[in-house]
Design a protein around this motif. Structure first.
Motif, PDB file in Angstrom:
ATOM      1  N   ALA A 185       0.822  -1.211   0.000  1.00 31.34           N
ATOM      2  CA  ALA A 185       0.000   0.000   0.000  1.00 31.34           C
ATOM      3  C   ALA A 185       0.856   1.261   0.000  1.00 31.34           C
ATOM      4  N   TYR A 186       2.030   1.192   0.612  1.00 34.27           N
ATOM      5  CA  TYR A 186       2.908   2.350   0.697  1.00 34.27           C
ATOM      6  C   TYR A 186       4.226   2.052  -0.014  1.00 34.27           C
ATOM      7  N   THR A 187       4.852   3.101  -0.519  1.00 36.44           N
ATOM      8  CA  THR A 187       6.131   2.940  -1.185  1.00 36.44           C
ATOM      9  C   THR A 187       7.226   2.781  -0.136  1.00 36.44           C
ATOM     10  N   LEU A 204      13.971  -3.337   2.968  1.00 44.21           N
ATOM     11  CA  LEU A 204      12.841  -2.670   2.317  1.00 44.21           C
ATOM     12  C   LEU A 204      11.955  -2.143   3.441  1.00 44.21           C
ATOM     13  N   THR A 205      11.915  -0.816   3.618  1.00 50.33           N
ATOM     14  CA  THR A 205      11.353  -0.246   4.836  1.00 50.33           C
ATOM     15  C   THR A 205      10.353   0.868   4.555  1.00 50.33           C
ATOM     16  N   ASP A 206       9.318   0.899   5.365  1.00 47.65           N
ATOM     17  CA  ASP A 206       8.344   2.002   5.334  1.00 47.65           C
ATOM     18  C   ASP A 206       8.058   2.445   6.756  1.00 47.65           C
ATOM     19  N   ASN A 207       8.138   3.745   6.987  1.00 46.54           N
ATOM     20  CA  ASN A 207       7.721   4.341   8.258  1.00 46.54           C
ATOM     21  C   ASN A 207       6.802   5.504   7.934  1.00 46.54           C
ATOM     22  N   SER A 216       5.369   1.114  11.272  1.00 45.12           N
ATOM     23  CA  SER A 216       6.706   0.727  10.843  1.00 45.12           C
ATOM     24  C   SER A 216       6.650  -0.677  10.253  1.00 45.12           C
ATOM     25  N   ASN A 217       7.211  -0.820   9.051  1.00 40.60           N
ATOM     26  CA  ASN A 217       7.223  -2.105   8.356  1.00 40.60           C
ATOM     27  C   ASN A 217       8.588  -2.309   7.728  1.00 40.60           C
ATOM     28  N   SER A 218       9.116  -3.529   7.828  1.00 43.49           N
ATOM     29  CA  SER A 218      10.427  -3.797   7.259  1.00 43.49           C
ATOM     30  C   SER A 218      10.520  -5.238   6.775  1.00 43.49           C
TER      31      SER A 218
END
Length: 378
Positions: A185-187, A204-207, A216-218
């Motif tokens: 859903a997020y870049t 590959l991380t999104d905050n 927070s996703n990684s």
């Protein structure tokens, strides 16, 4: 991008290009899949055409870029697509098939600029102009991110989780793995950390922030000589609050929120620490400090901070040990989802040798106290 070797040939390329008309900068927004990029601050509009730096556009759309000084051409590569553009001509090629740009690539501000709309089309995307906001959106459905280390290049599709590898930036991408998601859903940003001895750690991380929460996703992938050794991922949500800066070390690790695995200097997976088993408490943990001798892991449900000694594997509840007995009467009721507690919890401020300095605040008056913990030699 580090593979863009213009320095040696910039004058030769400039001679091949006509000076053209005067250029004017613009501040309109350029997005990628409806998320703002840095292209907007770099764009130039001349003779009604928006030009952007080719190097920056390639990175934005997940391409590895290679400059051939002898032919004055740029080769852009990502899985399934190879695009060639040549300085001083509108001629181009997509997967070996001839194509053209609407305007000649030209040197501006020491960089090669290309016409945005036609360049995006050659790279497999399309552009959509929003008259209401004056923004231009690049739609790229495959959503590749690219990163390199030690001459090796990696691509990750944020559409389906495919991981590609090439031993060189100019090599053909080879599928080596898959991350456990479908159409993020997020870049997510892609970072490659060099471990050494042919090994890299992909992150590959999104905050992001939404509805008063920090998400927070990684996804983490350990790769040696082009082969996936191990994967881990974590996903958590915490109440948004002003966080104290975390102390950094050179220790590399992977975590899924319930365990943490160190990475050895030779690139192999190191010691695995089961946080739930060591602490005796189930739940998700965040890693706030990781060094060769000690790990600080916080239980998200109640803010308890644990120290894990890496040699012995022993765990100590620092919140119980360092917060005084009188202050603990209130802290025993702490809720990890309450911003009031989160801003006052026990946090590491500095480390000098084996001495770690922490602060916490009393409840409810908020008086700050300083305490120390000495890491033994184990």
């Amino acid at each position: 991008m580090r593979n863009w070797k213009l320095a040696a040939g910039i004058l030769a390329v400039a001679i091949a290009l006509s000076p053209g008309a005067a250029s004017a900068a613009t501040d309109s927004v350029i997005q990628l899949n409806y998320k703002e990029t840095s292209l907007g601050s770099s764009q130039v509009v001349t003779a009604g055409t928006t030009l952007v730096p080719l190097q920056q556009l390639a990175q934005t759309m997940g391409y590895a870029l290679n400059w051939n000084q002898s032919t004055k051409s740029a080769k852009l590569i990502r899985p399934g697509r190879e695009v060639t553009m040549t300085a001083g001509t509108v001629s181009a090629a997509v997967n070996g098939t001839a194509s053209i740009l609407t305007k000649v690539p030209r040197i501006l501000k020491g960089k090669v600029y290309v016409p945005l709309v036609s360049a995006v089309s050659l790279l497999g995307g399309k552009t959509v102009y929003d008259k209401g906001t004056g923004s231009l959106n690049i739609v790229d459905e495959l959503r590749y991110s690219v990163a390199s280390a030690q001459g090796r290049t990696y691509w990750v599709s944020q559409k389906n989780g495919d991981v590609f590898y090439s031993a060189s930036a100019a090599g053909k991408p080879v599928l080596i793995g898959e991350l456990p998601f479908a159409d993020l859903a997020y870049t997510h940003s892609l970072e490659v950390k060099n471990v050494g001895k042919g090994t890299e750690l992909l992150l590959l991380t999104d905050n992001h922030y939404a509805m008063f929460n920090d998400f927070s996703n990684s996804y983490q992938v350990l790769i040696k000589d082009g082969k996936v050794v191990k994967q881990m991922d974590y996903h958590y949500t915490i109440k948004s609050y002003i966080k104290a800066p975390l102390l950094k070390t050179d220790q590399l690790y992977m975590t899924d929120g319930r365990s943490i695995q160190y990475i050895n200097a030779d690139g192999s997976p190191g010691k695995l620490f089961d946080l739930e088993a060591i602490t005796g408490t189930e739940g998700n943990y965040t890693i706030e400090y990781a060094a060769e001798d000690i790990i600080l892991a916080r239980l998200m449900s109640n803010t308890q901070l644990y120290a894990i000694h890496t040699v012995s594997g022993a765990g100590i509840n620092l919140s119980e040990q360092l917060i005084s007995a009188g202050d603990r009467k209130e802290w025993d009721r702490a809720d990890g989802s309450d911003e009031f507690y989160l801003t006052k919890m026990l946090v590491l401020k500095k480390r000098e040798g084996n001495v770690m300095t922490f602060t916490y605040a009393t409840l409810p008056d908020g008086k700050v106290k300083t305490v120390t913990y000495t890491v033994d030699s184990q």
